[in-house]
Design an enzyme around this catalytic site. Sequence first.
Site, mmCIF file in Angstrom:
data_model
loop_
_atom_site.group_PDB
_atom_site.id
_atom_site.type_symbol
_atom_site.label_atom_id
_atom_site.label_comp_id
_atom_site.label_asym_id
_atom_site.label_seq_id
_atom_site.Cartn_x
_atom_site.Cartn_y
_atom_site.Cartn_z
ATOM 1 N N TYR D 237 0.880 -1.173 0.000
ATOM 2 C CA TYR D 237 0.000 0.000 0.000
ATOM 3 C C TYR D 237 0.909 1.212 0.000
ATOM 4 O O TYR D 237 1.712 1.378 0.929
ATOM 5 C CB TYR D 237 -0.885 0.027 1.245
ATOM 6 C CG TYR D 237 -2.082 -0.894 1.163
ATOM 7 C CD1 TYR D 237 -3.175 -0.568 0.362
ATOM 8 C CD2 TYR D 237 -2.124 -2.068 1.892
ATOM 9 C CE1 TYR D 237 -4.273 -1.404 0.284
ATOM 10 C CE2 TYR D 237 -3.225 -2.920 1.821
ATOM 11 C CZ TYR D 237 -4.291 -2.579 1.016
ATOM 12 O OH TYR D 237 -5.382 -3.397 0.944
ATOM 13 N N ASP D 266 -5.932 0.249 -6.411
ATOM 14 C CA ASP D 266 -7.373 0.515 -6.386
ATOM 15 C C ASP D 266 -7.825 1.108 -5.065
ATOM 16 O O ASP D 266 -9.009 1.082 -4.744
ATOM 17 C CB ASP D 266 -8.165 -0.763 -6.693
ATOM 18 C CG ASP D 266 -7.890 -1.869 -5.681
ATOM 19 O OD1 ASP D 266 -7.088 -1.650 -4.747
ATOM 20 O OD2 ASP D 266 -8.469 -2.958 -5.827
ATOM 21 N N HIS D 362 -10.947 -5.498 -5.329
ATOM 22 C CA HIS D 362 -10.654 -5.491 -3.897
ATOM 23 C C HIS D 362 -11.756 -6.223 -3.115
ATOM 24 O O HIS D 362 -12.156 -5.788 -2.028
ATOM 25 C CB HIS D 362 -10.514 -4.049 -3.413
ATOM 26 C CG HIS D 362 -9.442 -3.848 -2.375
ATOM 27 N ND1 HIS D 362 -8.234 -3.250 -2.648
ATOM 28 C CD2 HIS D 362 -9.390 -4.167 -1.056
ATOM 29 C CE1 HIS D 362 -7.499 -3.197 -1.533
ATOM 30 N NE2 HIS D 362 -8.184 -3.759 -0.556
#
Lengths: 489, 489, 489, 489
Positions: D237, D266, D362
């Site tokens: 991330y 995303d 996700h």
Amino acid sequence: MIRGEEVLKHNTTESCWVIVHGQVYDVTNFLGDHPGGSTVVLRHAGKDVSEIFDPIHPKGILGETLTMKQILGPVDPASSITKASLPRTNVENTSPENKALPLSLCMNLDDLEMSACRVMSRRATTFITSGADSLASVRRNRKDWSKIIFRPRVLRNVARADMRRNILGKKSSLPFFIAPMGMAKLAHNEGELALVRGAVAKNIPYCVSGYSSIRHDELMACHKESGKGGFLFYQLYVAKSGEDATRQLIRTARNLGYEALFVTVDAPVIGKREEDERYKAELDYAARGAEEIVRTPQTTSNEAPPVLRGTHSYTLSWDDLRYIRDAWGASSGPVVIKGIQTAEDAKIAADMGFDGIYLSNHGGRQLDYAPSSIRTLLEIRRFCPEILSKVQIFLDGGIRRGTDIIKALCLGATAVGIGRPFNYGIALDGLAGCNKVTQLLSDEIETTMRLLGVTDLGQLGPEMVNCRALEEQLPTSLKSFHAEPRARI
Amino acid sequence: MIRGEEVLKHNTTESCWVIVHGQVYDVTNFLGDHPGGSTVVLRHAGKDVSEIFDPIHPKGILGETLTMKQILGPVDPASSITKASLPRTNVENTSPENKALPLSLCMNLDDLEMSACRVMSRRATTFITSGADSLASVRRNRKDWSKIIFRPRVLRNVARADMRRNILGKKSSLPFFIAPMGMAKLAHNEGELALVRGAVAKNIPYCVSGYSSIRHDELMACHKESGKGGFLFYQLYVAKSGEDATRQLIRTARNLGYEALFVTVDAPVIGKREEDERYKAELDYAARGAEEIVRTPQTTSNEAPPVLRGTHSYTLSWDDLRYIRDAWGASSGPVVIKGIQTAEDAKIAADMGFDGIYLSNHGGRQLDYAPSSIRTLLEIRRFCPEILSKVQIFLDGGIRRGTDIIKALCLGATAVGIGRPFNYGIALDGLAGCNKVTQLLSDEIETTMRLLGVTDLGQLGPEMVNCRALEEQLPTSLKSFHAEPRARI
Amino acid sequence: MIRGEEVLKHNTTESCWVIVHGQVYDVTNFLGDHPGGSTVVLRHAGKDVSEIFDPIHPKGILGETLTMKQILGPVDPASSITKASLPRTNVENTSPENKALPLSLCMNLDDLEMSACRVMSRRATTFITSGADSLASVRRNRKDWSKIIFRPRVLRNVARADMRRNILGKKSSLPFFIAPMGMAKLAHNEGELALVRGAVAKNIPYCVSGYSSIRHDELMACHKESGKGGFLFYQLYVAKSGEDATRQLIRTARNLGYEALFVTVDAPVIGKREEDERYKAELDYAARGAEEIVRTPQTTSNEAPPVLRGTHSYTLSWDDLRYIRDAWGASSGPVVIKGIQTAEDAKIAADMGFDGIYLSNHGGRQLDYAPSSIRTLLEIRRFCPEILSKVQIFLDGGIRRGTDIIKALCLGATAVGIGRPFNYGIALDGLAGCNKVTQLLSDEIETTMRLLGVTDLGQLGPEMVNCRALEEQLPTSLKSFHAEPRARI
Amino acid sequence: MIRGEEVLKHNTTESCWVIVHGQVYDVTNFLGDHPGGSTVVLRHAGKDVSEIFDPIHPKGILGETLTMKQILGPVDPASSITKASLPRTNVENTSPENKALPLSLCMNLDDLEMSACRVMSRRATTFITSGADSLASVRRNRKDWSKIIFRPRVLRNVARADMRRNILGKKSSLPFFIAPMGMAKLAHNEGELALVRGAVAKNIPYCVSGYSSIRHDELMACHKESGKGGFLFYQLYVAKSGEDATRQLIRTARNLGYEALFVTVDAPVIGKREEDERYKAELDYAARGAEEIVRTPQTTSNEAPPVLRGTHSYTLSWDDLRYIRDAWGASSGPVVIKGIQTAEDAKIAADMGFDGIYLSNHGGRQLDYAPSSIRTLLEIRRFCPEILSKVQIFLDGGIRRGTDIIKALCLGATAVGIGRPFNYGIALDGLAGCNKVTQLLSDEIETTMRLLGVTDLGQLGPEMVNCRALEEQLPTSLKSFHAEPRARI
């Protein structure tokens, strides 16, 4: 005489004995060949399994299957014999909602199913109703029929309604047959005998399962005794123990007088039938607690590698069909390939010269998300319609109504197979229940014919159905289509 | 005078007597001609059947149907007479949920249906609501209407909303009519009389069923007494006893003054209406226990072969329409063919020169998986739109809303038939209930017209509806389309 | 002073008096002009109706509407005054399930709706939630949004998320506005005042209904007091009493300072809102028993013919827009046509030169089976995309999510209207509830923008949505499309 | 030593202290950087949060994240320390329906989910099951798999069923991997350690979440101890605190020995996961009553503007991938872009030269109404099929069956990720539960392969599936398609 206490000690893969009708058998070497897998045998190892054994095995099969050395002799009736048993559910239930409906109040096959499931044992219900994985194939089988709409014609003289159909050269009174389903004794004591008598009574074919729970010679004898009418076909499961064993099965069937051979090709392994497996897991859990039982691939006594859920031959190929055809003999009647699910395979089978192809996903019991047989038939119409005039086409899966049957015939099927409903019929009342199934369908077919404006099944055609809803979901092209020409057999 | 004990002995196919209003009839020879089948008569053979007989038969019909020899004379009232009776359900039920809604609280036809089903006898509810087989036709009939979306236009002066429609030359106040449904006395004592009065009150047509439970001459008399307004048409079921009987029916209807003839062509046999059959089976079961009753094909007194569910003529063909047209007479008013379900048959009927065609699957009561009438209308628009200007087109099936009616008119229908809802209406309150049905639809039509931007039904057209969802499910071509040209009658 | 007993005698269409806040009014001549119909007035004729009157009427409206002669003077408080009342449901219910959720536990607009319906009176719930006929339009409005799928782009710097939108020349902080809904006092005592304050607080437009339950001058005063931000538009219902009355309404709105005029064109009559009508029927039934009340078309004091559900002008046409445009004045701000449902009408309105078109089926409250506004927008994209650059496009109906709003904007909408949810918001907690609605949507829009990869509403476009499911259901051609050119106004 | 009473006073944004395992930390300056937002910290400010902190944070993370000045020293154990706690639901529930099923009775992943949800805390259940907004993405993810039908081929020798797959250069025993899901300790005390061991046991890859609740060095150590087999990838991330922090994360991962880098693209902001937010709102409501808590955009310690739900970098763009690729190093193994949802972005990523693209929404947790990964794969097949031979394609979302996996592989996926089910597995029984998940899928894949007629995953191809139902819903053209060429990295 062997004492029960001694037998009970032989309950492992190293030494596994069971008692059947007073006789002790050593089935250790047979464990890998047991069609239902070794786990189910080990679960009851060392015990008297007669009560569990009977509903799913033909009489005397152990004596035929095992060598003399494996037949250990009689058990001592005075000794302590442990009986294996299964939990029985539903069957003693006497609350009013759980009583079977009288046959006369069953208006259709759904009524029969609902009623039969009230009275069958859980073991029988589970085996008969179960399907692969998420049941998507089972559900789609039924739903796809409902997507076809009729285009009925009016103002035609329909005094006549001729439902007779030539099926593999036999004059059947109706355009359907009893489809093969194993172990009918689970549903009713008379098992396959009731179905033979039902086929005779209504003069329709019955394709007997390779897993008949009644000996094939008994079935043939019953057929002869029952008078004129009906036809018996043989459904072959190719043995994983090899070509010789398969030839033997075929020769036996031919010699007994079966009139056609249906070769099952959609079962290289058994599908993951979850309710079946759940039932077995619950038996194990009840017996042994939470200990995880690792599913071991099924082995065989010959050199083939062990294969998960590998009950039958998992090496069967188009080439093997040649020896099967040979073993059956050129003059012994037609051969049908059962379990075709694509236009490609339908074309291969037709080009090879087989007499019939049987579109089926095994009642949704093998592959989940398989195409329904009516979708496969529509694929054939789109991509290889020429075979419709070369072979007879059979299909099954989810058929519960005369309207379903007429739809299949409109699109080119010769006849359709009805499986589970006949099991529900005999579960309710043996031969009478079997006849009720035939009668309900016959009645619906007759009325549907007249309301469509036809007097003969030969008048049915694709212009009498609207299949847009299904046609829109067919593949638009099949790139692989002409890739696999094969020589005629 | 005949003693009741004696009558009771005549309860078989060999000798079958019944008592109706004090008179003993020998109906043995009539069994095969009974429109409802012989089983239902035999069920009550030997008994006084007046109570069961009345709601579904016109007064005096036995006297007209039977010969003098079959009218045996009065029963001895002092003797022991066995009364046949049916179980009555619901009707005495006084729990609050089971009371009818007052008409003023019924906002739409669904409210009326729900309310009527609370108060009708099971016999009536079963007969009125039942449909063929799995009810697929019944359900699709309603659902297909919901697939059409409007394309409303705004900013048009809609002070006026003219709902009048020329129907077969008559000026109806509304674009719908009361569709034929048999045996209205089942729903309400006044039966068809209430419907005649309702048609008069609202100045709409009523197409009276051939199975009226009130004599046609009584209906005509009622019409005349009720003042100006309304039109009566006659729905013909062609008799299986032959051309003479049919000519007689037609001549009677013509002489009584019916203004149009509707020839039913979708009922060569009666559909398998399972709830109806279940109801009868349960009566039999209550009377005779589990013994299976074999459904015997219905025979007739003439030489035609017996046919399962063969209540009417099952030989009726396009050619027979010629004698029907003749019997009615060239100047007796229009002839409409009722029960057309394909573009092919619509074209034949139009080419033959009939005045109207009536698209219908008989309310889903005949063939299961039949096309809804709106699908057939869309087929006509695609494959033979030229007939839209040649004949008036009527349709029915599943219409419960003014919006449904407007949709049908946009696509070319002249008027639509409303069946079951009028039965529910009279079940609730006779004429007042009948008028409520008309009022609710009229109110919905009027408001829908204004919200669409039209002031006259003639302004409705296909550009005001979006039918893509249904159009995508039509056949893409009709190969058989031009195969059957026929001469004009 | 007039005695209550005397007032009570005037309860018919011949003489109909009511008491409001101590004053007696003779509303006999007004019955035909009452927007809610005469029935609702007659139901309470002769009584003190203050409690029923207040939630749906602006203060002092009777004094303005009636002539001096019709204001009869004060009622004698010492006399016997009969109070009209409505059954109140839910509102006193104290069972735990029926308590409102605190706003902080409402995660989305559905939570707010569910919570508000627990606390509103049945009268309010019925009015706010009701829709036409079978609710097909209401349901489709919501469902159609769910058929659109996003095509989100990744790896774009989305630190910024600018939600501002130019709406009719005003800089709104968000791309939505409070849609007009009448009689907000039904939901909350502060009624439209809470909505004005909410529009100011969040700087968004509020289009005030012509049926505001607060006087328009009070709303304007409130707007000025509430500080900077927010914009007020006026929704016009064209009066059926004629052009003069309509001009008067428009001039008043313009003089009060409304910044745009929205002309309602989808309500020539009121839709058949069944729950509304059922509620009224139940009140009548409780008061008068089963006696059927015949719905009489609404008449008016001028010469126009009476029209069923004719609350507003039912003669309004494209030509009338000219005088409306004139009455509003060229420099008074934009004019928007509200209620467009087809590409044809959208094109006419755009070609005539209006500033905006508002795609709407009135929240599913007018025509049943109307197209959702998103379908109309897709029609415009297919058949007259050129107008997208000429007029601002607004739409409403079933919008409950920020994702719905973004979908509309991707396809060309300038902004969307949110109606019922704001009523639910104020029902729960006045201004705070109103702000909660705005906040939830703002929050969802912001997050959706970033997850789509856009930082500015101007970046949204049709390539970011997949509308295949809806596009497949559009008409394929519009034959009537170029039939109605009209001069620019 | 600091007294608990003193700590308790520091419970505001001005001064916010917490106690973790006896140590007091001043987290005031860290509030804006907390990935879960500041609200959740403030809710427990001043208290001992160890019990809440442990299941979702790696050990020692506070010491690494905060500066020495922010580590205030030990709390006085003799003082009054207020413990923060969460309501625990379900977990103590002992009613029979709420007991977990033994693993041996779980026949499929749905059984495991149902069973796990009976025993997990509400906090865990909420976090693991939650999805964005209305759950449309979550539901479509699962449903889209069911729209694909197989086209199974028969009569092929399937003794072999080779399930091995080359995944990013590693030889995995199965064609799936454990997908990244944060905070596995919520489900089971061993957390990610159980998943590492499970990957080793079955020799499959595990892509560890950047939000592992176990330290990455511990995971790597565990991997080494667990023997041969399995592969660990790192899910990045990108930090919102800037490029330096991100480079640091990457270097750490590379140095620890992760074999591939998956860059999450995303999640510029976190989706609106309503059940998660509802759970937090209920905690706040329980603590503070109805007072509305305004959601404040998350700020960060650097100069970036505050962004609603902005947990990670919301500025990440295609250009930033260059420094990420550099930080990882050319020779450190493959880089995969995770979260691609359109053909356009798939093509950019492939053209830039990345080793793999990971189609994912996700798990439906980010954008509502996102395309399912199988739709994106079909888009790629239609609009840029050439990339299928250039990059490996991974996908996840809604996969619960071996049949789902085989469908993805038929259409070109290299392997698929399984997320939530592994959490359910460990929740039930740590490593054993993890292995059960793998075993069930492996078993289903093997049986499906044989029933399809393939012996090697390389034989799977698009001709073995019928995707018409999904293909009909793809965009017909992509206008924006070739707009964004980018240089190779």
